[in-house]
Design an enzyme around this catalytic site. Structure first.
Site, PDB file in Angstrom:
ATOM      1  N   LEU A 131      -9.681  -3.654  34.969  1.00 34.65           N
ATOM      2  CA  LEU A 131      -8.544  -4.313  34.328  1.00 34.65           C
ATOM      3  C   LEU A 131      -8.787  -4.521  32.826  1.00 34.65           C
ATOM      4  N   LEU A 154     -15.114 -17.360  16.337  1.00 31.57           N
ATOM      5  CA  LEU A 154     -15.078 -18.540  17.189  1.00 31.57           C
ATOM      6  C   LEU A 154     -15.437 -18.229  18.641  1.00 31.57           C
ATOM      7  N   ASN A 157     -10.265 -11.858  20.561  1.00 32.43           N
ATOM      8  CA  ASN A 157     -11.061 -12.922  21.161  1.00 32.43           C
ATOM      9  C   ASN A 157     -10.445 -13.346  22.494  1.00 32.43           C
ATOM     10  N   PHE A 158     -11.209 -14.112  23.246  1.00 35.48           N
ATOM     11  CA  PHE A 158     -10.751 -14.731  24.504  1.00 35.48           C
ATOM     12  C   PHE A 158     -10.339 -13.720  25.573  1.00 35.48           C
ATOM     13  N   LEU A 159     -10.978 -12.554  25.595  1.00 38.12           N
ATOM     14  CA  LEU A 159     -10.775 -11.621  26.706  1.00 38.12           C
ATOM     15  C   LEU A 159     -11.374 -12.248  27.964  1.00 38.12           C
ATOM     16  N   CYS A 160     -10.554 -12.403  28.972  1.00 37.69           N
ATOM     17  CA  CYS A 160     -11.032 -13.072  30.176  1.00 37.69           C
ATOM     18  C   CYS A 160     -10.280 -12.566  31.403  1.00 37.69           C
ATOM     19  N   LYS A 178     -12.522  -4.324  38.412  1.00 38.07           N
ATOM     20  CA  LYS A 178     -11.403  -3.515  38.886  1.00 38.07           C
ATOM     21  C   LYS A 178     -10.795  -2.688  37.754  1.00 38.07           C
ATOM     22  N   LYS A 234     -17.758   4.655  30.573  1.00 37.80           N
ATOM     23  CA  LYS A 234     -16.640   5.578  30.869  1.00 37.80           C
ATOM     24  C   LYS A 234     -15.407   5.270  30.042  1.00 37.80           C
ATOM     25  N   PHE A 235     -15.136   3.972  29.836  1.00 37.21           N
ATOM     26  CA  PHE A 235     -13.987   3.596  28.993  1.00 37.21           C
ATOM     27  C   PHE A 235     -14.339   3.711  27.514  1.00 37.21           C
ATOM     28  N   THR A 265     -16.640  -9.878  18.854  1.00 38.24           N
ATOM     29  CA  THR A 265     -18.036 -10.163  19.192  1.00 38.24           C
ATOM     30  C   THR A 265     -18.158 -10.267  20.701  1.00 38.24           C
TER      31      THR A 265
HETATM   32  S1  MYA Z   1     -15.981 -11.180  24.283  1.00 37.34           S
HETATM   33  C1  MYA Z   1     -15.821 -12.277  25.645  1.00 37.34           C
HETATM   34  C2  MYA Z   1     -15.545 -11.519  26.887  1.00 37.34           C
HETATM   35  N1  MYA Z   1     -15.277 -12.392  27.995  1.00 37.34           N
HETATM   36  C3  MYA Z   1     -16.189 -12.798  28.884  1.00 37.34           C
HETATM   37  O1  MYA Z   1     -17.330 -12.412  28.829  1.00 37.34           O
HETATM   38  C4  MYA Z   1     -15.696 -13.773  29.927  1.00 37.34           C
HETATM   39  C5  MYA Z   1     -16.283 -13.536  31.286  1.00 37.34           C
HETATM   40  N2  MYA Z   1     -16.109 -12.151  31.698  1.00 37.34           N
HETATM   41  C6  MYA Z   1     -14.906 -11.591  32.012  1.00 37.34           C
HETATM   42  O2  MYA Z   1     -13.850 -12.213  31.966  1.00 37.34           O
HETATM   43  C7  MYA Z   1     -14.943 -10.124  32.409  1.00 37.34           C
HETATM   44  O3  MYA Z   1     -16.236  -9.785  32.840  1.00 37.34           O
HETATM   45  C8  MYA Z   1     -14.511  -9.181  31.254  1.00 37.34           C
HETATM   46  C9  MYA Z   1     -14.667  -7.719  31.696  1.00 37.34           C
HETATM   47  C10 MYA Z   1     -13.038  -9.424  30.903  1.00 37.34           C
HETATM   48  C11 MYA Z   1     -15.362  -9.359  30.029  1.00 37.34           C
HETATM   49  N3  MYA Z   1     -15.746  -6.444  25.561  1.00 37.34           N
HETATM   50  O4  MYA Z   1     -12.261  -4.794  34.084  1.00 37.34           O
HETATM   51  P1  MYA Z   1     -13.628  -4.232  34.193  1.00 37.34           P
HETATM   52  C12 MYA Z   1     -16.050  -3.142  29.458  1.00 37.34           C
HETATM   53  C13 MYA Z   1     -15.321  -5.178  25.646  1.00 37.34           C
HETATM   54  O5  MYA Z   1     -13.933  -3.498  35.449  1.00 37.34           O
HETATM   55  P2  MYA Z   1     -14.690  -6.927  34.196  1.00 37.34           P
HETATM   56  C14 MYA Z   1     -14.354 -10.999  23.675  1.00 37.34           C
HETATM   57  O6  MYA Z   1     -13.472 -11.733  24.030  1.00 37.34           O
HETATM   58  C15 MYA Z   1     -17.184  -2.555  30.246  1.00 37.34           C
HETATM   59  O7  MYA Z   1     -18.201  -2.085  29.373  1.00 37.34           O
HETATM   60  N4  MYA Z   1     -15.467  -4.423  26.745  1.00 37.34           N
HETATM   61  O8  MYA Z   1     -14.772  -5.336  33.932  1.00 37.34           O
HETATM   62  C16 MYA Z   1     -14.099  -9.853  22.729  1.00 37.34           C
HETATM   63  C17 MYA Z   1     -16.486  -1.469  31.019  1.00 37.34           C
HETATM   64  O9  MYA Z   1     -16.229  -0.361  30.158  1.00 37.34           O
HETATM   65  P3  MYA Z   1     -17.210   0.938  30.267  1.00 37.34           P
HETATM   66  C18 MYA Z   1     -16.053  -4.983  27.800  1.00 37.34           C
HETATM   67  O10 MYA Z   1     -16.063  -7.422  34.228  1.00 37.34           O
HETATM   68  C19 MYA Z   1     -13.441  -8.723  23.497  1.00 37.34           C
HETATM   69  C20 MYA Z   1     -15.129  -2.093  31.316  1.00 37.34           C
HETATM   70  O11 MYA Z   1     -14.955  -3.159  30.362  1.00 37.34           O
HETATM   71  C21 MYA Z   1     -16.520  -6.302  27.770  1.00 37.34           C
HETATM   72  O12 MYA Z   1     -13.809  -7.223  35.348  1.00 37.34           O
HETATM   73  C22 MYA Z   1     -13.302  -7.466  22.714  1.00 37.34           C
HETATM   74  C23 MYA Z   1     -15.120  -2.678  32.718  1.00 37.34           C
HETATM   75  O13 MYA Z   1     -13.874  -3.265  32.941  1.00 37.34           O
HETATM   76  C24 MYA Z   1     -16.352  -7.027  26.585  1.00 37.34           C
HETATM   77  N5  MYA Z   1     -16.780  -8.279  26.458  1.00 37.34           N
HETATM   78  O14 MYA Z   1     -13.970  -7.491  32.877  1.00 37.34           O
HETATM   79  C25 MYA Z   1     -12.577  -6.375  23.472  1.00 37.34           C
HETATM   80  N6  MYA Z   1     -17.060  -6.586  28.980  1.00 37.34           N
HETATM   81  O15 MYA Z   1     -16.895   1.601  31.571  1.00 37.34           O
HETATM   82  C26 MYA Z   1     -12.518  -5.060  22.730  1.00 37.34           C
HETATM   83  C27 MYA Z   1     -16.939  -5.477  29.711  1.00 37.34           C
HETATM   84  O16 MYA Z   1     -16.853   1.796  29.083  1.00 37.34           O
HETATM   85  C28 MYA Z   1     -11.493  -5.088  21.622  1.00 37.34           C
HETATM   86  N7  MYA Z   1     -16.344  -4.501  29.021  1.00 37.34           N
HETATM   87  O17 MYA Z   1     -18.614   0.404  30.206  1.00 37.34           O
HETATM   88  C29 MYA Z   1     -11.359  -3.744  20.960  1.00 37.34           C
HETATM   89  C30 MYA Z   1     -10.358  -3.746  19.814  1.00 37.34           C
HETATM   90  C31 MYA Z   1      -8.924  -3.760  20.314  1.00 37.34           C
HETATM   91  C32 MYA Z   1      -7.880  -3.927  19.207  1.00 37.34           C
HETATM   92  C33 MYA Z   1      -7.812  -2.738  18.301  1.00 37.34           C
HETATM   93  C34 MYA Z   1      -6.685  -2.901  17.230  1.00 37.34           C
HETATM   94  C35 MYA Z   1      -6.756  -1.835  16.250  1.00 37.34           C
HETATM   95  O1  JJ1 Z   2     -26.646 -21.955  24.542  1.00 32.98           O
HETATM   96  C1  JJ1 Z   2     -27.379 -21.012  24.774  1.00 32.98           C
HETATM   97  N1  JJ1 Z   2     -28.595 -21.154  25.264  1.00 32.98           N
HETATM   98  C2  JJ1 Z   2     -29.232 -22.454  25.402  1.00 32.98           C
HETATM   99  C3  JJ1 Z   2     -29.236 -22.913  26.835  1.00 32.98           C
HETATM  100  C4  JJ1 Z   2     -30.077 -22.048  27.709  1.00 32.98           C
HETATM  101  C5  JJ1 Z   2     -30.043 -22.483  29.123  1.00 32.98           C
HETATM  102  C6  JJ1 Z   2     -30.702 -21.484  29.981  1.00 32.98           C
HETATM  103  N2  JJ1 Z   2     -30.047 -20.219  29.958  1.00 32.98           N
HETATM  104  C7  JJ1 Z   2     -30.630 -22.359  24.814  1.00 32.98           C
HETATM  105  N3  JJ1 Z   2     -31.324 -23.486  24.745  1.00 32.98           N
HETATM  106  C8  JJ1 Z   2     -32.598 -23.567  24.096  1.00 32.98           C
HETATM  107  C9  JJ1 Z   2     -32.674 -24.834  23.276  1.00 32.98           C
HETATM  108  C10 JJ1 Z   2     -33.690 -24.846  22.144  1.00 32.98           C
HETATM  109  C11 JJ1 Z   2     -34.977 -24.158  22.450  1.00 32.98           C
HETATM  110  C12 JJ1 Z   2     -35.947 -24.252  21.312  1.00 32.98           C
HETATM  111  C13 JJ1 Z   2     -36.144 -25.650  20.828  1.00 32.98           C
HETATM  112  C14 JJ1 Z   2     -34.843 -26.327  20.516  1.00 32.98           C
HETATM  113  C15 JJ1 Z   2     -33.887 -26.262  21.685  1.00 32.98           C
HETATM  114  O2  JJ1 Z   2     -31.053 -21.302  24.399  1.00 32.98           O
HETATM  115  C16 JJ1 Z   2     -26.912 -19.588  24.481  1.00 32.98           C
HETATM  116  C17 JJ1 Z   2     -27.187 -19.201  23.051  1.00 32.98           C
HETATM  117  O3  JJ1 Z   2     -28.519 -19.296  22.786  1.00 32.98           O
HETATM  118  N4  JJ1 Z   2     -25.491 -19.469  24.708  1.00 32.98           N
HETATM  119  C18 JJ1 Z   2     -24.984 -18.613  25.586  1.00 32.98           C
HETATM  120  O4  JJ1 Z   2     -25.682 -17.893  26.271  1.00 32.98           O
HETATM  121  C19 JJ1 Z   2     -23.489 -18.549  25.642  1.00 32.98           C
HETATM  122  C20 JJ1 Z   2     -23.003 -17.144  25.493  1.00 32.98           C
HETATM  123  C21 JJ1 Z   2     -23.457 -16.452  24.240  1.00 32.98           C
HETATM  124  C22 JJ1 Z   2     -22.739 -15.148  24.024  1.00 32.98           C
HETATM  125  C23 JJ1 Z   2     -21.425 -15.408  23.365  1.00 32.98           C
HETATM  126  C24 JJ1 Z   2     -20.338 -14.417  23.544  1.00 32.98           C
HETATM  127  C25 JJ1 Z   2     -19.118 -14.903  22.828  1.00 32.98           C
HETATM  128  C26 JJ1 Z   2     -17.922 -14.033  22.941  1.00 32.98           C
HETATM  129  C27 JJ1 Z   2     -16.869 -14.459  21.977  1.00 32.98           C
HETATM  130  O5  JJ1 Z   2     -16.033 -13.424  21.584  1.00 32.98           O
END
Ligand code: MYA
Ligand code: JJ1
Length: 416
Positions: free
Chosen positions: A146, A416, A133-136, A144, A3-4, A169
């Site tokens: 957010l 990163l 990066n670091f969306l959290c 919600k 939706k977003f 990523t």
């Molecule tokens: S990736 C790392 C993301 N962080 C985590 O995974 C940490 C653990 N998780 C959380 O903190 C939350 O679950 C997050 C979502 C914050 C991820 N990227 O608020 P909601 C969409 C983009 O109800 P929550 C990184 O840091 C989802 O599809 N969108 O959800 C790069 C849904 O939209 P839609 C995401 O779970 C980030 C909506 O959000 C992601 O409470 C790049 C739901 O919102 C995600 N990783 O919060 C961001 N996860 O309805 C984009 C969920 O459409 C940057 N959603 O499906 C874009 C460029 C901006 C700059 C542009 C400049 C020109």
């Molecule tokens: O680290 C990761 N996986 C490990 C641990 C798995 C534990 C069970 N879930 C893994 N281990 C296998 C070891 C290997 C097997 C073959 C022989 C040699 C040893 O697979 C994974 C990556 O594989 N990491 C994550 O899941 C962390 C999140 C990855 C998504 C990152 C999103 C980043 C967002 C930044 O913007």
């Protein structure tokens, strides 16, 4: 049904791309609102000043307790305070792009998102961009809606600076990945990895077999390998630029950026490690770097933390003398050089007490992953471009997602 994301300038999941370039019609900073988006009821916007110890601590705690986990929730990324001094303070960084959300009444930090400026090249096109990066969001405040507010607010702040593209990523699938490399892991301290459930033991093998198989020497073998220093920056950047030129998606580094990303600063001594190989003529022939990003081990009685080194950027002149760097001989020469360079890098990671060494199937990594005993991870990393449509960019995987030892990825950017 996204939706977003449906409302954002990104390609739909099924779309075919024929021409590369921006998606939105051209705007100017004057078209963009001057003030922040309204924030939901009990919360307020803030900026995180990472030079203020208490604010850095708030950011560290939020991410340490709520950031990305593996798919079984056994491990969580444990970005350190020193890491933020590196990752968020690259040349051109702005405090205005370190955006937080706090609870009005208690001042507790409950959400964060960041941007840093970068120059990107996608195939033949170069443009100013940011990396997000670091969306959290705190675990208790999930689902919600957010996240869309945070994303729209960082977009506004970046657009105000006349930047209209972003790279990011995620482990999750969104519209639409340009590439999806897989994580690869090279065990260093196999018994600890086994004890904490990071890896299993094949049924036909004993623990002793595994320890012998994954043994890593304590000293490097490449002649002339040494830590990179300030005096090496010009020669190394030149080698690096030439090496990177063959990829379809790269970050372009100014001299100042190169210095920051590979030599770090006073706070980042144990975060980024860079090495060069200098030959007898004083030339830099190879360069390699890796960074430290530990996992917190969730629910283990003995171990709290897993040391992890991640392969960052590298370069080698091994294939430069070949007319076509991609031909059989060029590829073979590079494979040979990378096998020895990266096996020494694993030794260096061991010296830093790292338990495992990670890489992706991006860059030229598929040339050495198999040879150096990396195994496939259960994680994949999706790469996204915001407001830019691009044809898919090759990774180093086969159709069935195994390492393809013959297929060099065209992804030349590391996040990163
Ligand atoms: S990736 C790392 C993301 N962080 C985590 O995974 C940490 C653990 N998780 C959380 O903190 C939350 O679950 C997050 C979502 C914050 C991820 N990227 O608020 P909601 C969409 C983009 O109800 P929550 C990184 O840091 C989802 O599809 N969108 O959800 C790069 C849904 O939209 P839609 C995401 O779970 C980030 C909506 O959000 C992601 O409470 C790049 C739901 O919102 C995600 N990783 O919060 C961001 N996860 O309805 C984009 C969920 O459409 C940057 N959603 O499906 C874009 C460029 C901006 C700059 C542009 C400049 C020109
Ligand atoms: O680290 C990761 N996986 C490990 C641990 C798995 C534990 C069970 N879930 C893994 N281990 C296998 C070891 C290997 C097997 C073959 C022989 C040699 C040893 O697979 C994974 C990556 O594989 N990491 C994550 O899941 C962390 C999140 C990855 C998504 C990152 C999103 C980043 C967002 C930044 O913007």
């Amino acid at each position: 049904d996204y939706k977003f994301w449906k409302t954002q300038p990104v390609p739909a999941l099924d779309s075919q791309i024929s021409e590369e370039g921006p998606i939105d019609s051209k705007k100017t900073p004057a078209d963009i609102p001057d003030s922040p988006l309204p924030m939901l009821g009990d919360f307020e916007w803030c900026e995180i000043d990472i030079h203020k110890e208490n604010e850095l601590e708030d950011l560290f705690v939020l991410l340490n307790e709520n950031y990305v986990e593996d798919k079984d929730s056994s491990f969580r990324f444990n970005y350190t305070k020193e890491f933020f001094h590196w990752a968020l303070k690259s040349p051109g960084w702005k405090k205005d792009w370190h955006v937080g959300v706090r609870v009005k009444k208690t001042n507790k930090l409950i959400a964060f998102i960041s941007a840093i400026p970068v120059n990107l090249r996608v195939r033949e096109n170069e443009f100013n961009s940011v990396e997000i990066n670091f969306l959290c969001i705190h675990k208790q405040l999930r689902a919600k809606r957010l996240a869309p507010v945070l994303i729209k607010e960082i977009t506004r702040r970046v657009n105000k600076c006349d930047i209209w593209q972003a790279l990011y990523t995620s482990g999750t699938i969104l519209p639409s990945p340009v590439s999806t490399p897989r994580y690869a892991h090279r065990p260093i301290n196999w018994s600890k990895l086994y004890d904490v459930g990071f890896t299993g033991c094949p049924i036909d093998k004993t623990k002793t077999d595994m320890l012998a198989y994954y043994a890593v020497p304590n000293i490097t073998k490449t002649e002339g390998l040494r830590p990179m220093e300030a005096k090496d920056v010009d020669a190394t950047l030149e080698l690096f630029n030439k090496y990177q030129s063959r990829f379809d998606m790269v970050q372009l580094f100014s001299r100042e950026e190169f210095q920051h990303w590979f030599l770090g600063n006073d706070e980042t001594e144990k975060v980024i490690f860079s090495y060069v190989v200098e030959n007898e003529d004083g030339e830099i022939t190879d360069f390699v770097s890796f960074y430290s990003l530990p996992f917190t081990i969730l629910e283990n009685a003995i171990y709290k933390d897993l040391g992890i080194g991640y392969l960052f950027y590298y370069a080698s002149n091994a294939d430069f003398e070949y007319n076509d760097r991609f031909d059989k001989e060029g590829t073979a020469a590079l494979r040979k050089r990378l096998d020895s360079l990266i096996s020494d890098t694993v030794v260096l990671a061991k010296t830093q007490k790292m338990d495992v060494f990670n890489a992706l199937t991006s860059q030229d990594n598929s040339l050495f992953l198999q040879d150096l005993k990396f195994g496939p991870g259960d994680g994949f990393l999706n790469f996204y471009l915001f407001n830019y449509k691009a044809m898919p960019i090759t990774d180093g995987l086969t159709e069935d997602k195994r390492f393809d030892t013959e297929k060099r990825s065209n992804v030349g950017v590391v996040m990163l």
